[in-house]
Design an enzyme around this catalytic site. Structure first.
Site, PDB file in Angstrom:
ATOM      1  N   SER A 166       0.785  -1.235   0.000  1.00 38.18           N
ATOM      2  CA  SER A 166       0.000   0.000   0.000  1.00 38.18           C
ATOM      3  C   SER A 166       0.814   1.281   0.000  1.00 38.18           C
ATOM      4  O   SER A 166       0.322   2.323  -0.428  1.00 38.18           O
ATOM      5  CB  SER A 166      -0.954  -0.001   1.203  1.00 38.18           C
ATOM      6  OG  SER A 166      -0.222  -0.087   2.412  1.00 38.18           O
TER       7      SER A 166
ATOM      8  N   HIS B 185      -5.491  -3.441  -2.349  1.00 37.51           N
ATOM      9  CA  HIS B 185      -5.210  -2.483  -3.421  1.00 37.51           C
ATOM     10  C   HIS B 185      -5.041  -3.161  -4.771  1.00 37.51           C
ATOM     11  O   HIS B 185      -4.652  -2.508  -5.741  1.00 37.51           O
ATOM     12  CB  HIS B 185      -3.964  -1.670  -3.074  1.00 37.51           C
ATOM     13  CG  HIS B 185      -4.148  -0.763  -1.913  1.00 37.51           C
ATOM     14  ND1 HIS B 185      -4.709   0.493  -2.015  1.00 37.51           N
ATOM     15  CD2 HIS B 185      -3.880  -0.941  -0.595  1.00 37.51           C
ATOM     16  CE1 HIS B 185      -4.750   1.062  -0.826  1.00 37.51           C
ATOM     17  NE2 HIS B 185      -4.258   0.208   0.055  1.00 37.51           N
TER      18      HIS B 185
ATOM     19  N   LYS C  15     -12.140   0.549  -1.086  1.00 31.89           N
ATOM     20  CA  LYS C  15     -11.273   1.143  -2.099  1.00 31.89           C
ATOM     21  C   LYS C  15     -11.960   1.047  -3.467  1.00 31.89           C
ATOM     22  O   LYS C  15     -12.930   1.742  -3.697  1.00 31.89           O
ATOM     23  CB  LYS C  15      -9.897   0.491  -2.032  1.00 31.89           C
ATOM     24  CG  LYS C  15      -9.254   0.738  -0.658  1.00 31.89           C
ATOM     25  CD  LYS C  15      -7.965   0.073  -0.449  1.00 31.89           C
ATOM     26  CE  LYS C  15      -7.319   0.440   0.873  1.00 31.89           C
ATOM     27  NZ  LYS C  15      -8.148   0.394   2.079  1.00 31.89           N
TER      28      LYS C  15
END
Length: 630
Positions: free
Chosen positions: A415, A443, A474
């Site tokens: 990240s 991610h 996200k």
């Protein structure tokens, strides 16, 4: 087994070993563990921890099991004594002989053996190890799983036991207990009470007009009888950083978060519009009409939230449907949804890894993985970032010494660095050494792979990864976390993940929005294509300008600076020019590895990307970063 197996230990040995195991499992100083201390009321030891104490004692003394029922340390010593066929042990009124008093020294700092004893005592107190498991030459990270945060607490504890002042705990770079002992002896210089001058990580508070060289690390192990003392020290440091406009964390949005966003600048007391490069809304789904409508419609139908855990009145039909859709999207048999991605890592790791098991983790894994390792009680081993030779060395040693199973956990996309784990080699090594693999796709979901389903798809390894974990805050534009895998494993997690069993889950409206997000991802693949066009465009311009982006292969572009002060100053210069991105310093990254973290989304226009590239160049020139970037 220990040297006690096969022998009949004497009463003092039984008492000493019982207290040592309790101290190891509870992190109490042995001096605090009095014979008549009750496990629950005095020590806060619940049934789960007590069971692990029983298991350790049974192993140490070569017993099949120990009868339950002891409520004090004295009674537990008696249980062990009777199980060994030894007469009941007369327990002394205080701690075992040779145990240093709480907060005292293990001996004079001038004696090598005494300093080593203090270091070992500190390591026992701050980790889950027993003395016989601590090889003085074992590497902290790869062999003992001791990370920088735990090491800082060991250094502070050992310094105090050697009679050194707290400031002496700074500036150590030891990698083993033996090297830490040598550094403590050198630091003491024959006079344990004489403080050494502050090192780089122990700078004193600055006076007016001077640079305050401290970082957030300085407040981690501050000791004071008032537990709130550290908060006052930190807030003074924080306010100064804010006055210098170097800390901008937590500024509130006053608009949707798209390629641009209106943020209330609390330092200037006004609203400002920024180019937004600090969002993880990679596919722009947080602003998609279908997603927003789904959230609103489901909220009107099912209410603002539910009022219980998934087991007790908190399961909505939409939770079931979301789990089905996520499993299908990830092409795995089953899925469990948690309240958050952090909760997913904590719950899954602590449910699967127990005291006899080993967790092997990448050094740069997300903090939720690190905390899950600590909560699990298993042995942790840390391999150098993406270093597969180091991973193999650790797996080989674990296979030789482990009493249980092994789980390898790595971020799919790291990240703060934007690079991707070496999944093919992780899977190969796991198969060779009989380990299981869990990949955190926080991610990578929505970013990697032809369909955006994550790291396994990216490498063509669907089905080869045992567990895929993700967060839905996200690219999926909602809230919550999830784990997908085989049905048996997922069902086990439902009953043994405390962060699932004992927590309310995401509201029905959020679940509906997430289902809609999956619909959009499948119906509009051009969003993923546009994201990668934008990533390549901005990455190319930043590399051409001379920035160090490490090995980024994702929507996260790290502008690596190194020096914390220079990184914060460049972050300030970037924001002054109207661009918002994250300035990442300790504890987000290690000291000396500070950076700006730039997140690209599919919503950025070509004009946005060109403007952003110029802003970064201008800010870097103003602060001298381009001349010093690694």
């Amino acid at each position: 087994m220990t040297e006690l197996v096969g022998e009949r230990p004497d009463s003092a040995n039984i008492h000493s070993r019982v207290v040592e195991v309790i101290a190891t499992r509870t992190l109490y100083d042995e001096a605090y563990l009095q014979p008549d201390s009750e496990f629950e009321s005095d020590l806060g030891v619940d049934s789960v921890v007590l069971e692990s104490i029983h298991a350790d004692l049974a192993e140490q003394f070569g017993l099949t099991e120990l009868p339950a029922g002891a409520v004090t340390i004295r009674e537990l010593v008696g249980v062990v004594s009777r199980a060994l066929g030894t007469a009941d042990v007369p327990v002394a009124a205080g701690p075992p002989s040779g145990t240093p008093a709480k907060g005292g020294s293990a001996g004079g700092a001038g004696e090598s053996g005494d300093v080593m004893a203090a270091v070992i005592e500190a390591a026992v107190a701050k980790t889950g190890y027993q003395r016989h498991e601590l090889d003085p030459d074992a590497e902290f990270e790869s062999e003992l799983g001791i990370d920088s945060v735990i090491l800082a607490s060991i250094v502070t504890e050992a310094s105090q036991r050697c009679g050194m002042q707290e400031s002496d705990a700074a500036g150590f770079d030891a990698t083993t207990l033996r090297s830490l002992t040598a550094q403590l002896e050198a630091r003491a210089g024959g006079n344990a009470s004489k403080p050494a001058p502050p090192g780089p990580a122990e700078a004193a508070p600055a006076g007016p007009g001077e640079w305050d060289g401290r970082s957030m690390k300085n407040f981690v192990e501050q000791r004071d009888p008032d537990i709130f003392a550290k908060t006052r020290s930190f807030v003074g440091y924080l306010r100064r950083r804010e006055e210098e406009q170097l800390y901008w964390y937590g500024m509130p949005l006053h608009s949707r978060c798209g390629n641009r966003a209106v943020i209330f600048d609390e330092l200037e007391g006004r609203k400002r519009e920024f180019l937004m490069f600090a969002s993880n809304n990679y596919l722009g789904l947080a602003n998609h009409p279908a997603v927003i409508d789904a959230v609103c419609d489901a909220t009107r139908t099912f209410g603002a939230t539910h009022t219980g855990s998934r087991f007790i009145g908190g399961t909505n039909m939409l939770h079931k449907e979301l789990e089905r859709r996520l499993a299908a999207y990830k092409q795995r048999p089953a899925c469990i949804v948690y309240p958050g991605g952090y909760a997913a890592n904590l719950g899954a790791i602590s449910a699967l890894v127990k005291g006899c098991d080993t967790l092997v983790t990448d050094k740069l894994n997300h903090m939720s993985i690190v905390d899950g390792a600590r909560l699990s009680g298993g042995s942790q081993r840390i391999y150098r970032h993406n270093d597969m030779a180091d991973l193999e060395r650790i797996l080989q040693r674990s296979a030789e010494n482990s009493r249980g199973g092994t789980l390898i956990v790595a971020d799919g996309v790291f990240s703060m660095h934007g690079d991707v784990c070496d999944l093919p080699e992780i899977v190969r090594l796991a198969g060779e050494y009989g380990a299981r693999v869990m990949i955190d796709d926080a991610h990578a979901t929505g970013v990697l792979g032809a369909r955006g389903s994550g790291t396994a798809e990216h490498f063509g390894l669907k089905g080869a990864v045992d567990l895929e974990l993700g967060t839905m805050s996200k690219a999926l534009a909602g809230m919550g976390g999830f784990v997908v895998g085989e049905e048996d494993v997922v069902e086990y997690l439902r009953y043994y993940s405390h962060s699932y069993v004992f927590a309310a889950n995401i509201p029905a409206g959020v679940a509906a929005g997430l289902i809609a997000s999956i619909d959009v991802i499948e119906a509009e693949p051009e969003r993923l294509k546009q994201l990668w066009t934008n990533i390549e465009t901005l990455r190319g311009s930043l590399l051409e300008a001379g920035f160090d982006l490490e090995n980024s292969q994702s929507a996260i572009l790290p502008i690596v600076i190194g020096d914390e002060r220079k990184a914060m100053e460049m972050g300030r210069a970037v924001r002054a020019r109207g661009l918002f991105c994250q300035t990442v310093v300790y504890p987000g990254v290690p000291l000396g590895d500070a950076r700006l973290r730039v997140s690209v989304t599919c919503e950025h226009t070509p004009e946005d990307l060109a403007e952003a590239g110029q802003i970064f160049v201008d800010a870097a020139r103003e602060t001298g970063v381009l001349e010093t970037a690694r």
